[in-house]
Scaffold this motif. Structure first.
Motif, PDB file in Angstrom:
ATOM      1  N   LEU B 382       0.833  -1.196   0.000  1.00  0.00           N
ATOM      2  CA  LEU B 382       0.000   0.000   0.000  1.00  0.00           C
ATOM      3  C   LEU B 382       0.874   1.254   0.000  1.00  0.00           C
ATOM      4  O   LEU B 382       1.910   1.301   0.668  1.00  0.00           O
ATOM      5  N   ASN B 383       0.462   2.250  -0.752  1.00  0.00           N
ATOM      6  CA  ASN B 383       1.142   3.546  -0.806  1.00  0.00           C
ATOM      7  C   ASN B 383       2.569   3.440  -1.337  1.00  0.00           C
ATOM      8  O   ASN B 383       3.430   4.234  -0.974  1.00  0.00           O
ATOM      9  N   ASN B 384       2.801   2.434  -2.170  1.00  0.00           N
ATOM     10  CA  ASN B 384       4.079   2.326  -2.855  1.00  0.00           C
ATOM     11  C   ASN B 384       3.868   2.607  -4.342  1.00  0.00           C
ATOM     12  O   ASN B 384       2.779   2.388  -4.865  1.00  0.00           O
ATOM     13  N   VAL B 385       4.935   3.073  -4.971  1.00  0.00           N
ATOM     14  CA  VAL B 385       4.905   3.251  -6.417  1.00  0.00           C
ATOM     15  C   VAL B 385       5.865   2.229  -7.026  1.00  0.00           C
ATOM     16  O   VAL B 385       7.039   2.176  -6.650  1.00  0.00           O
ATOM     17  N   ALA B 386       5.361   1.398  -7.915  1.00  0.00           N
ATOM     18  CA  ALA B 386       6.203   0.407  -8.585  1.00  0.00           C
ATOM     19  C   ALA B 386       6.942   1.105  -9.727  1.00  0.00           C
ATOM     20  O   ALA B 386       6.317   1.688 -10.614  1.00  0.00           O
ATOM     21  N   LEU B 387       8.280   1.090  -9.678  1.00  0.00           N
ATOM     22  CA  LEU B 387       9.083   1.730 -10.716  1.00  0.00           C
ATOM     23  C   LEU B 387       9.593   0.666 -11.677  1.00  0.00           C
ATOM     24  O   LEU B 387      10.184  -0.313 -11.257  1.00  0.00           O
ATOM     25  N   PHE B 388       9.359   0.850 -12.955  1.00  0.00           N
ATOM     26  CA  PHE B 388       9.938  -0.086 -13.916  1.00  0.00           C
ATOM     27  C   PHE B 388      10.054   0.553 -15.285  1.00  0.00           C
ATOM     28  O   PHE B 388       9.487   1.599 -15.556  1.00  0.00           O
ATOM     29  N   ARG B 389      10.836  -0.114 -16.133  1.00  0.00           N
ATOM     30  CA  ARG B 389      11.017   0.365 -17.502  1.00  0.00           C
ATOM     31  C   ARG B 389      10.791  -0.794 -18.448  1.00  0.00           C
ATOM     32  O   ARG B 389      10.134  -1.763 -18.081  1.00  0.00           O
ATOM     33  N   MET B 393      10.797  -5.338 -15.319  1.00  0.00           N
ATOM     34  CA  MET B 393      11.104  -5.753 -13.952  1.00  0.00           C
ATOM     35  C   MET B 393      10.906  -4.553 -13.028  1.00  0.00           C
ATOM     36  O   MET B 393      11.411  -3.469 -13.304  1.00  0.00           O
ATOM     37  N   VAL B 394      10.166  -4.767 -11.932  1.00  0.00           N
ATOM     38  CA  VAL B 394       9.989  -3.694 -10.971  1.00  0.00           C
ATOM     39  C   VAL B 394      11.324  -3.480 -10.263  1.00  0.00           C
ATOM     40  O   VAL B 394      11.853  -4.367  -9.604  1.00  0.00           O
ATOM     41  N   VAL B 395      11.878  -2.306 -10.462  1.00  0.00           N
ATOM     42  CA  VAL B 395      13.171  -1.987  -9.870  1.00  0.00           C
ATOM     43  C   VAL B 395      13.021  -1.858  -8.356  1.00  0.00           C
ATOM     44  O   VAL B 395      13.811  -2.374  -7.594  1.00  0.00           O
ATOM     45  N   LYS B 396      11.958  -1.152  -7.951  1.00  0.00           N
ATOM     46  CA  LYS B 396      11.673  -1.102  -6.521  1.00  0.00           C
ATOM     47  C   LYS B 396      10.247  -0.665  -6.294  1.00  0.00           C
ATOM     48  O   LYS B 396       9.610  -0.111  -7.183  1.00  0.00           O
ATOM     49  N   TYR B 397       9.767  -0.937  -5.091  1.00  0.00           N
ATOM     50  CA  TYR B 397       8.509  -0.381  -4.633  1.00  0.00           C
ATOM     51  C   TYR B 397       8.867   0.832  -3.794  1.00  0.00           C
ATOM     52  O   TYR B 397       9.462   0.708  -2.732  1.00  0.00           O
ATOM     53  N   TYR B 398       8.547   1.998  -4.346  1.00  0.00           N
ATOM     54  CA  TYR B 398       9.000   3.269  -3.800  1.00  0.00           C
ATOM     55  C   TYR B 398       7.955   3.736  -2.789  1.00  0.00           C
ATOM     56  O   TYR B 398       6.820   4.038  -3.154  1.00  0.00           O
ATOM     57  N   PHE B 411      -2.158   2.838  -4.782  1.00  0.00           N
ATOM     58  CA  PHE B 411      -1.122   1.997  -5.368  1.00  0.00           C
ATOM     59  C   PHE B 411      -0.652   2.722  -6.627  1.00  0.00           C
ATOM     60  O   PHE B 411      -1.486   3.064  -7.470  1.00  0.00           O
ATOM     61  N   GLY B 412       0.631   2.988  -6.728  1.00  0.00           N
ATOM     62  CA  GLY B 412       1.110   3.780  -7.843  1.00  0.00           C
ATOM     63  C   GLY B 412       2.011   2.984  -8.776  1.00  0.00           C
ATOM     64  O   GLY B 412       2.618   1.990  -8.393  1.00  0.00           O
ATOM     65  N   VAL B 413       2.081   3.460 -10.005  1.00  0.00           N
ATOM     66  CA  VAL B 413       2.934   2.836 -11.016  1.00  0.00           C
ATOM     67  C   VAL B 413       3.662   3.946 -11.756  1.00  0.00           C
ATOM     68  O   VAL B 413       3.044   4.937 -12.142  1.00  0.00           O
ATOM     69  N   LEU B 414       4.990   3.801 -11.909  1.00  0.00           N
ATOM     70  CA  LEU B 414       5.724   4.723 -12.763  1.00  0.00           C
ATOM     71  C   LEU B 414       6.259   3.905 -13.931  1.00  0.00           C
ATOM     72  O   LEU B 414       7.238   3.172 -13.798  1.00  0.00           O
ATOM     73  N   ALA B 415       5.570   4.018 -15.066  1.00  0.00           N
ATOM     74  CA  ALA B 415       5.943   3.252 -16.251  1.00  0.00           C
ATOM     75  C   ALA B 415       6.884   4.116 -17.075  1.00  0.00           C
ATOM     76  O   ALA B 415       6.478   5.122 -17.652  1.00  0.00           O
ATOM     77  N   ALA B 416       8.167   3.713 -17.114  1.00  0.00           N
ATOM     78  CA  ALA B 416       9.181   4.559 -17.727  1.00  0.00           C
ATOM     79  C   ALA B 416       9.720   3.913 -19.001  1.00  0.00           C
ATOM     80  O   ALA B 416       9.618   2.699 -19.191  1.00  0.00           O
ATOM     81  N   ALA B 419       8.333   0.958 -21.282  1.00  0.00           N
ATOM     82  CA  ALA B 419       7.121   0.468 -20.621  1.00  0.00           C
ATOM     83  C   ALA B 419       6.012   1.515 -20.658  1.00  0.00           C
ATOM     84  O   ALA B 419       4.874   1.229 -20.320  1.00  0.00           O
ATOM     85  N   ARG B 420       6.331   2.752 -21.049  1.00  0.00           N
ATOM     86  CA  ARG B 420       5.350   3.833 -20.991  1.00  0.00           C
ATOM     87  C   ARG B 420       4.229   3.683 -22.021  1.00  0.00           C
ATOM     88  O   ARG B 420       3.068   3.661 -21.660  1.00  0.00           O
ATOM     89  N   PRO B 421       4.566   3.594 -23.317  1.00  0.00           N
ATOM     90  CA  PRO B 421       3.493   3.640 -24.314  1.00  0.00           C
ATOM     91  C   PRO B 421       2.792   2.298 -24.465  1.00  0.00           C
ATOM     92  O   PRO B 421       3.328   1.264 -24.067  1.00  0.00           O
ATOM     93  N   GLU B 422       1.616   2.334 -25.006  1.00  0.00           N
ATOM     94  CA  GLU B 422       0.921   1.082 -25.291  1.00  0.00           C
ATOM     95  C   GLU B 422       1.411   0.498 -26.604  1.00  0.00           C
ATOM     96  O   GLU B 422       1.412  -0.702 -26.790  1.00  0.00           O
ATOM     97  N   GLY B 423       1.830   1.350 -27.521  1.00  0.00           N
ATOM     98  CA  GLY B 423       2.302   0.870 -28.821  1.00  0.00           C
ATOM     99  C   GLY B 423       3.811   0.919 -28.940  1.00  0.00           C
ATOM    100  O   GLY B 423       4.522   0.518 -28.027  1.00  0.00           O
ATOM    101  N   ILE B 424       4.288   1.437 -30.058  1.00  0.00           N
ATOM    102  CA  ILE B 424       5.717   1.490 -30.333  1.00  0.00           C
ATOM    103  C   ILE B 424       6.363   2.591 -29.496  1.00  0.00           C
ATOM    104  O   ILE B 424       5.864   3.714 -29.459  1.00  0.00           O
TER     105      ILE B 424
END
Lengths: 208, 634
Positions: B382-389, B393-398, B411-416, B419-424
């Motif tokens: 709870l109250n963590n942000v999952a960081l990944f690219r 792989m989730v680098v950490k739960y921030y 619950f947060g997600v930082l899609a970097a 991992a950000r876009p849905e397409g290309i």
């Protein structure tokens, strides 16, 4: 709230969710204790509280954290034992009855079943429920001690109950009120049981 | 055992390089100490390695963890295949006598005890590159089988870039020995596959009746002589295949590698956990760290025991589901979270410094999304942000629990990066991905300024990271704070904690149109309360006004109780009369007075005792009332 409508499982199910941590309860024990109370006590008799508290407390083998979850008490009051709540508490207003069914959480005094468990939790010593019984035998104690914030600090509660057990309502009223005021100067959780006892004894003496 | 297999075993031997006199000695494998070594770290590192070696054909990487327990004849046959009596056992007894030998001693005991089982863990990956290349070149094979702390990964999106992850394989082997069986990619000696070799990492050691000092690394192989001296050579084809079967590391003929950890042990535990429990831990850890890759269909993971096959899907770990929803709905236009389960999102701008060679990098953004928690959610993260690219792989739960308040948990997600876009992915997504990869330390559990970043980028990389995280925190606050309910927690808190001593200035009109400005203060001077204050009328036109001043004791829980009688109040201005009624002071001013200052005190209380409830928190209350020509009361 007045018992004029009966909710079906279907109506209730969407609001019911499992408790985290899988707490355990002996509901059979509570069922029979509740049934006995419904059979043997007149409506709105305050003695119902004392008759049930120990069984409720022993029957619900839960941690204080679990007991802090309002959902558990809502379920017990609304779904499991609504008849008990209405047997014990006369319907006076929607708001008052709402408290008896839907109080809980940090408010230990309101929910009809929550208050029995918590008062037993805070006043019992192991298997010894004599203080619990003494408290419920005196509704002034229940009202004046457990509707206050310091009721959450067990050493203070136990001392308060010990010292006030045989006092008149006026002394109970004055002592709890003055102690509540004193706690704006003194950090409650910083008091040991002995220190709390000394303060409370002196306040009782001044209040008589 | 048939005749052919005996020949193979005779041809196989354990080969160790001799350090020669004066060579440095190693008490232990240094890479063992570089990363945390609980089972979660093991799963994470192993999966990351497999994930990085995926083939660019659009098919998912498949990884199977398989636990094998051997007893009796099966154990004997396995130990034969492993060359226990052809060198390995002797080596292990030798290192058992050295400083760090305790764990080896236990393995030797376990091998010799006919009732004891030994435990193998096979990590089989499919649709990956396989162990391509030769000993004497930069290659997958050399990186895994020969080198230490050396990575051959050249792909910018790869998860690893240190070559450290593979060391966990040996760390979790009680015998410090790992067997590799690999099927190579199409075209790269595919026809000779499989390829098998085992490698151990022991401390530097000597054997009885032998003055040679041996280096720690050794290989179960076919040694070959080259111009540069002897080299370990892997087994190929049919011979590798048969040895693989004997060693329980056989695999289907699809590209990839099976790594078998001999006598699997978690070095952080003093007990030998049940395989069933371990299997569940593996599933949990796989999903915890790789749910983005699993969810995107890039990675399929199973954990197999002799009894069952568990699949690590995103549904199987309840604690992860809210994150999956936050990621799934990350492109939402919503910036407001109202009900539990709602997802809102924001673009977080990222400005990268130029690369070290001066090449400009495009500015881009990463996507932050948050899902409002409901009481029904598993609250492990709870109250963590999952960081990944892009590697998924989730680098950490921030941990951002400081942003949450009241019941506004999330619950947060930082899609970097990719991992950000849905397409290309865009060019900037690729650059962000690359930048963040170099921002990961060897453990890949953080985005921070690293030596790698310094090598790859010009000045400004640290600021770029700080700015990104700063904006993430602000963005998260923005998403979380916006409720539809104006009854915010801060109001509730202020009401519960009235500020003691400064009074509680309350005019009788709405704050938008105040009729009075009131200041006041009170304090206890040892035997009585002194009070003072100023009441100013803000309106121009009025006929007169009045004010009640009272002092009230307050309990710990804010409950008010009896009034503290006011003894006297003095007013400097003329045109004001003061009367007392039941402990309250009542001021009446005529139309000429628009400001009054007062000073007063309560009756003295000689018994005043701070712990007996005589003196405590007190509220000074001033109720002012204005008369206007229209006769309506303000």
């Amino acid at each position: 709230m007045q018992g004029e409508a009966t909710l079906t499982d279907e109506q209730l199910n969407k609001y019911v969710e499992p408790m985290p941590g899988h707490p355990k309860a002996d509901l059979d024990r509570i069922d029979s204790a509740v049934q006995q109370v419904l059979d043997e006590y007149q409506e709105y008799n305050t003695a119902i509280d004392g008759a049930l508290a120990e069984d409720i407390h022993r029957g619900l083998d839960i941690t204080r954290r679990t007991a802090g979850d309002p959902g558990l008490w809502h379920w017990l009051a609304v779904v499991r034992y609504p008849d008990l709540v209405r047997h014990r508490w006369e319907y006076r207003s929607e708001e008052a009855m709402r408290e008896k069914f839907l109080g809980a959480g940090s408010d230990l005094y309101s929910n009809a079943i929550h208050r029995l468990w918590w008062i037993a939790e805070l006043t019992s010593r192991g298997d010894d429920y004599s203080t619990t019984d003494a408290v419920f035998a005196n509704q002034t104690m229940v009202n004046k001690v457990f509707d206050r914030w310091f009721a959450r600090y067990q050493p203070a509660v136990q001392v308060m109950c010990d010292e006030l057990e045989d006092e008149k309502s006026r002394v109970i009223d004055e002592t709890t009120r003055r102690f509540n005021h004193a706690l704006t100067n003194v950090q409650l959780e910083g008091l040991s049981e002995d220190e709390a006892r000394e303060i409370i004894r002196e306040i009782v003496a001044e209040s008589q | 055992m048939d005749q052919e297999q005996i020949q193979i075993n005779e041809a196989a031997e354990w080969f160790f390089f001799s350090g020669g006199p004066g060579a440095p000695r190693y008490g232990d494998d240094p890479t063992k100490h570089a990363v945390d070594h609980d089972s979660e770290a093991f799963v994470r590192e192993v999966l990351q390695n497999a994930n990085d070696q995926g083939l660019p054909n659009g098919d998912p990487v498949e990884v199977a963890f398989r636990f094998v327990t051997l007893r009796g004849d099966e154990k004997e046959e396995f130990l034969n295949g492993l060359g226990w009596d052809d060198g390995l056992g002797e080596r292990m007894r030798a290192v058992a006598d050295t400083n760090n030998g305790r764990r080896y001693e236990r393995v030797v005991e376990r091998v010799n005890d006919p009732d004891a089982e030994i435990r193998l863990l096979v990590v089989e990956d499919r649709n990956t590159t396989g162990l391509t290349g030769n000993w004497d070149e930069d290659s997958n094979y050399a990186a895994l089988v020969r080198d230490e702390l050396y990575s051959s990964k050249q792909d910018d999106t790869a998860g690893g870039s240190y070559g450290l992850g593979k060391s966990v394989l040996w760390t979790f082997s009680g015998a410090s020995t790992v067997v590799f069986n690999s099927h190579l990619t199409h075209g790269v000696r595919e026809d000779d596959s499989p390829r098998l070799i085992a490698r151990s990492k022991f401390p530097t050691h000597q054997l009885a009746n032998d003055d040679t000092t041996y280096q720690g690394a050794g290989w179960l192989c076919q040694p070959v002589e080259t111009d540069d001296g002897p080299r370990p050579e892997s087994f190929w084809g049919e011979r590798a295949s048969q040895l693989a079967e004997q060693l329980h590391v056989e695999r289907p003929a699809v590209s990839g590698t099976s790594a078998m950890v001999v006598e699997f042990q978690d070095p952080t535990r003093d007990e030998r956990p049940d395989i069933e429990d371990l299997a569940q831990e593996f599933v949990d850890a796989s999903v915890k760290y790789f749910w983005p890759a699993i969810y995107r269909g890039d990675l399929e993971i199973t954990v197999e025991t002799s009894d069952e096959i568990l699949t690590a899907d995103v549904e199987s770990v309840p604690a992860i589901r809210p994150f999956v929803e936050a990621y799934d709905e990350r492109t939402t236009d919503a910036q407001t979270l109202v009900d539990p389960g709602d997802v809102a999102g924001l673009d977080i701008p990222v400005k990268l410094p130029p690369r070290a060679d001066g090449a400009e990098t495009p500015d881009g953004s990463v996507r932050l999304s948050a899902r409002l928690a409901s009481p029904a959610d598993d609250d492990a993260y709870l109250n963590n942000v999952a960081l990944f690219r892009g590697a998924g792989m989730v680098v950490k739960y921030y941990d951002q629990s400081r942003v949450a308040y009241g019941d506004r948990n999330f619950f947060g997600v930082l899609a970097a990066g990719e991992a950000r876009p849905e397409g290309i992915p865009s060019e900037s997504d690729r650059e962000v991905d690359r930048f963040l990869r170099f921002a990961e330390p060897p453990e890949h559990d953080e985005w921070e300024s690293t030596e790698n970043l310094r090598e790859q980028y010009q000045r400004g990389f640290r600021t770029a990271l700080d700015d990104m995280f700063g904006t993430v925190r602000d963005g998260l606050r923005h998403l979380i704070s916006k409720g539809s309910n104006s009854d915010s927690l801060s109001d509730n808190v202020l009401n519960r904690f009235p500020i003691h001593g400064s009074g509680n200035p309350r005019s009788t009109t709405s704050p938008a149109d105040p009729a009075f400005e009131i200041d006041s203060s009170s304090r206890f001077n040892g035997d009585a309360w002194t009070i003072s204050g100023r009441i100013e009328v803000l309106l121009e036109e009025f006929d007169g006004w009045s004010a009640d001043i009272s002092l009230t004791g307050v309990g710990e829980d804010g409950s008010r109780y009896d009034d503290i009688p006011i003894d006297s109040v003095e007013i400097e201005q003329s045109g004001v009369t003061v009367s007392y009624d039941d402990g309250c002071a009542h001021l009446v001013a005529d139309e000429t007075v628009n400001e009054v200052s007062f000073y007063g005190r309560s009756h003295s209380d000689e018994a005043a005792d701070l712990v007996h409830g005589d003196v405590g928190a007190t509220q000074l209350e001033i109720l002012a009332e204005l008369q206007t020509t229209e006769e309506d009361q303000a």
